[in-house]
Design a protein around this motif. Structure first.
Motif, PDB file in Angstrom:
ATOM      1  N   GLU A 114       0.831  -1.210   0.000  1.00 55.43           N
ATOM      2  CA  GLU A 114       0.000   0.000   0.000  1.00 55.43           C
ATOM      3  C   GLU A 114       0.862   1.255   0.000  1.00 55.43           C
ATOM      4  O   GLU A 114       0.343   2.366   0.058  1.00 55.43           O
ATOM      5  CB  GLU A 114      -0.920  -0.013   1.224  1.00 55.43           C
ATOM      6  CG  GLU A 114      -1.902  -1.179   1.204  1.00 55.43           C
ATOM      7  CD  GLU A 114      -2.767  -1.264   2.459  1.00 55.43           C
ATOM      8  OE1 GLU A 114      -2.759  -0.312   3.268  1.00 55.43           O
ATOM      9  OE2 GLU A 114      -3.438  -2.290   2.634  1.00 55.43           O
ATOM     10  N   LEU A 115       2.179   1.067  -0.101  1.00 57.63           N
ATOM     11  CA  LEU A 115       3.088   2.207  -0.131  1.00 57.63           C
ATOM     12  C   LEU A 115       3.064   2.872  -1.500  1.00 57.63           C
ATOM     13  O   LEU A 115       2.714   2.248  -2.506  1.00 57.63           O
ATOM     14  CB  LEU A 115       4.519   1.746   0.170  1.00 57.63           C
ATOM     15  CG  LEU A 115       4.794   1.202   1.562  1.00 57.63           C
ATOM     16  CD1 LEU A 115       6.195   0.606   1.623  1.00 57.63           C
ATOM     17  CD2 LEU A 115       4.631   2.276   2.616  1.00 57.63           C
ATOM     18  N   ALA A 116       3.473   4.126  -1.529  1.00 57.80           N
ATOM     19  CA  ALA A 116       3.586   4.847  -2.798  1.00 57.80           C
ATOM     20  C   ALA A 116       4.605   4.107  -3.681  1.00 57.80           C
ATOM     21  O   ALA A 116       5.540   3.491  -3.186  1.00 57.80           O
ATOM     22  CB  ALA A 116       4.038   6.283  -2.547  1.00 57.80           C
ATOM     23  N   VAL A 117       4.409   4.163  -4.984  1.00 59.28           N
ATOM     24  CA  VAL A 117       5.264   3.455  -5.934  1.00 59.28           C
ATOM     25  C   VAL A 117       6.726   3.857  -5.761  1.00 59.28           C
ATOM     26  O   VAL A 117       7.620   3.009  -5.845  1.00 59.28           O
ATOM     27  CB  VAL A 117       4.782   3.735  -7.381  1.00 59.28           C
ATOM     28  CG1 VAL A 117       5.725   3.117  -8.397  1.00 59.28           C
ATOM     29  CG2 VAL A 117       3.370   3.217  -7.572  1.00 59.28           C
ATOM     30  N   GLU A 118       6.991   5.135  -5.488  1.00 61.83           N
ATOM     31  CA  GLU A 118       8.365   5.604  -5.312  1.00 61.83           C
ATOM     32  C   GLU A 118       9.024   4.929  -4.099  1.00 61.83           C
ATOM     33  O   GLU A 118      10.190   4.535  -4.147  1.00 61.83           O
ATOM     34  CB  GLU A 118       8.405   7.132  -5.136  1.00 61.83           C
ATOM     35  CG  GLU A 118       7.904   7.919  -6.323  1.00 61.83           C
ATOM     36  CD  GLU A 118       6.367   8.066  -6.358  1.00 61.83           C
ATOM     37  OE1 GLU A 118       5.863   8.547  -7.380  1.00 61.83           O
ATOM     38  OE2 GLU A 118       5.694   7.670  -5.384  1.00 61.83           O
ATOM     39  N   ILE A 119       8.276   4.795  -3.010  1.00 60.93           N
ATOM     40  CA  ILE A 119       8.809   4.172  -1.802  1.00 60.93           C
ATOM     41  C   ILE A 119       8.990   2.670  -2.022  1.00 60.93           C
ATOM     42  O   ILE A 119       9.973   2.080  -1.568  1.00 60.93           O
ATOM     43  CB  ILE A 119       7.904   4.464  -0.587  1.00 60.93           C
ATOM     44  CG1 ILE A 119       7.921   5.971  -0.300  1.00 60.93           C
ATOM     45  CG2 ILE A 119       8.346   3.665   0.635  1.00 60.93           C
ATOM     46  CD1 ILE A 119       6.995   6.428   0.783  1.00 60.93           C
TER      47      ILE A 119
END
Length: 137
Positions: A114-119
């Motif tokens: 569920e993390l941002a794609v960048e992270i």
């Protein structure tokens, strides 16, 4: 030998102490080589020459006892003593490569992030085993 006490001081105590008896054939002397310091650093060393092998071994055993409170002749039944060095079991030492296992981020059994794609990209870079293997060569 190593001595670790995580509760000591601000940074803990992570020490090593290495000893060897060497023979210099050119000068026909026996040398007690000792190196000590914090684990991960070069530390300091000392070479103590002896004309007789027996004297060098006697000093080796004395220093070993001072550092570990164990007798060298009974090292097979070595017992760790509080605030003293312990033997490092080199024969049963695990290779760091045994602990580095790749993570298959495409495994369908993994819960979707569920993390941002960048992270997610940062975590994938951190978990990139091939990158670590390249650095260890």
């Amino acid at each position: 030998m190593t001595k670790v006490d995580v509760k000591k001081g601000s940074y803990g105590e992570y020490l090593f102490y290495r000893m060897q008896v060497l023979h210099d054939f050119n000068q026909d002397v026996y040398i007690l080589f000792t190196r000590w310091g914090r684990i991960g650093e070069d530390g300091s060393y000392q070479n103590t020459p002896f004309s007789k092998k027996e004297d060098c071994i006697k000093e080796f055993k004395k220093v070993f006892h001072d550092k570990s409170h164990n007798d060298w002749d009974k090292k097979d039944s070595f017992e760790k003593k509080p605030h003293k060095y312990k033997l490092l079991d080199i024969e049963n030492k695990k290779n760091v490569k045994d602990y580095i296992k790749p993570i298959d981020f495409k495994d369908p059994n993994l819960k979707p992030s569920e993390l941002a794609v960048e992270i997610q990209g940062v975590f994938k870079a951190i978990a990139n085993v091939d990158l670590y293997k390249k650095c260890m060569r």
